[in-house]
Every structure is written in structure tokens, then in C-alpha cells.
Scaffold this motif. Structure first.
Motif, PDB file in Angstrom:
ATOM      1  N   ILE A  41       0.828  -1.141  -0.028  1.00  0.00           N
ATOM      2  CA  ILE A  41       0.102   0.034  -0.172  1.00  0.00           C
ATOM      3  C   ILE A  41       0.962   1.187   0.101  1.00  0.00           C
ATOM      4  CG2 ILE A  41      -1.677   1.374   1.419  1.00  0.00           C
ATOM      5  CD1 ILE A  41      -2.949  -1.343   2.022  1.00  0.00           C
ATOM      6  N   GLU A  42       1.752   1.067   0.783  1.00  0.00           N
ATOM      7  CA  GLU A  42       2.803   2.354   0.886  1.00  0.00           C
ATOM      8  C   GLU A  42       3.585   2.661  -0.493  1.00  0.00           C
ATOM      9  OE1 GLU A  42       5.749   1.700   4.194  1.00  0.00           O
ATOM     10  OE2 GLU A  42       4.111   1.793   5.545  1.00  0.00           O
ATOM     11  N   ALA A  43       3.953   1.737  -1.184  1.00  0.00           N
ATOM     12  CA  ALA A  43       4.335   1.540  -2.529  1.00  0.00           C
ATOM     13  C   ALA A  43       3.422   2.200  -3.520  1.00  0.00           C
ATOM     14  CB  ALA A  43       4.934   0.321  -3.081  1.00  0.00           C
ATOM     15  N   GLU A  58      10.113   2.350  -1.357  1.00  0.00           N
ATOM     16  CA  GLU A  58       9.113   1.318  -0.724  1.00  0.00           C
ATOM     17  C   GLU A  58       8.966   0.136  -1.738  1.00  0.00           C
ATOM     18  OE1 GLU A  58       7.224   1.715   1.514  1.00  0.00           O
ATOM     19  OE2 GLU A  58       7.550   3.824   2.114  1.00  0.00           O
ATOM     20  N   ALA A  59       9.466   0.140  -3.103  1.00  0.00           N
ATOM     21  CA  ALA A  59       9.581  -1.046  -3.898  1.00  0.00           C
ATOM     22  C   ALA A  59      10.449  -2.074  -3.266  1.00  0.00           C
ATOM     23  CB  ALA A  59       9.943  -0.804  -5.353  1.00  0.00           C
ATOM     24  N   ALA A  60      11.538  -1.354  -2.676  1.00  0.00           N
ATOM     25  CA  ALA A  60      12.465  -2.272  -2.085  1.00  0.00           C
ATOM     26  C   ALA A  60      12.014  -2.800  -0.687  1.00  0.00           C
ATOM     27  CB  ALA A  60      13.624  -1.397  -1.639  1.00  0.00           C
ATOM     28  N   ASP A  61      11.196  -2.197  -0.010  1.00  0.00           N
ATOM     29  CA  ASP A  61      10.592  -2.812   1.168  1.00  0.00           C
ATOM     30  C   ASP A  61       9.448  -3.873   0.645  1.00  0.00           C
ATOM     31  OD1 ASP A  61      11.803  -1.307   2.908  1.00  0.00           O
ATOM     32  OD2 ASP A  61      10.279   0.134   3.144  1.00  0.00           O
ATOM     33  N   VAL A  62       8.466  -3.432  -0.527  1.00  0.00           N
ATOM     34  CA  VAL A  62       7.771  -4.682  -0.958  1.00  0.00           C
ATOM     35  C   VAL A  62       8.526  -5.914  -1.333  1.00  0.00           C
ATOM     36  CG1 VAL A  62       6.398  -5.123  -2.753  1.00  0.00           C
ATOM     37  CG2 VAL A  62       6.116  -3.007  -1.477  1.00  0.00           C
TER      38      VAL A  62
END
Length: 100
Positions: A41-43, A58-62
Motif C-alpha cells: 500500500i505504501e508503494a 518502498e519497492a525495495a521494502d515490498v
């Protein structure tokens, strides 16, 4: 990605106090899935806002949380990559139709 997946797999049995990954995995698959959803959601929010730098972060976190979620259910990156290979060359519309 393979190096990250291997690190996550290695942390599965680690002390939760020594590793964020071990702490996430110790909370169980449901919590890992919830965390993946939050990061997705953040991404999405950053993609809509158009902030490239924040979207990249955020993509790295995903990707990290996807691998943690998969590890929590004993699904390997190799299995996911094999599924992508299987789909290669198949029309996206035909592949979706085949899934039902």
C-alpha cells in the motif's frame, strides 16, 4: 534477489532478538502477510504521488517483505521464478483465462 532470499532463509531459525527478519518470521505467516500488504500500500501511494525516490525505497521494502512472506510459508524464490519461466511466452490474457 537470490542473495536476499538466502539471507532470509538463513534467519528463519535465528534468535528473534538478533534479527528483524527472524522477529518477523517468529510472528508467523499471517503477520508476515500483513506487513507485506502494508508495504504494498505504501508503494502504491508513492506511485500515485509520483515520487520516484520514495517509490524506489518502498519497492525495495515490498520485495523484502514479499520474500519474508514467502519464506514464512516455505515457498522459495526459485519456485516463484520457475512459475514466471513457465508463463514466459504465454499471453497474459490466455494465462489469466487458464487460471479460471
Amino acid at each position: 534477489m537470490e542473495r536476499l532470499a538466502a539471507t532470509i532463509a538463513a534467519r528463519k531459525g535465528a534468535d528473534p532478538d538478533s534479527s528483524w527478519t527472524a522477529k518477523l518470521l517468529a510472528k508467523g505467516p499471517e503477520k508476515c502477510a500483513e506487513k507485506f500488504g502494508e508495504e504494498a500500500i505504501e508503494a502504491i501511494i508513492e506511485a500515485v504521488k509520483g515520487d520516484r525516490e520514495r517509490l524506489t525505497a518502498e519497492a525495495a521494502d515490498v520485495l523484502y517483505h514479499l520474500l519474508v512472506m514467502l519464506a514464512a510459508r516455505d515457498v522459495t524464490l526459485a519456485e516463484v521464478l520457475a512459475e514466471l519461466d513457465r508463463r514466459e511466452g504465454v499471453s497474459g490474457l490466455a494465462e489469466k483465462a487458464a487460471r479460471g
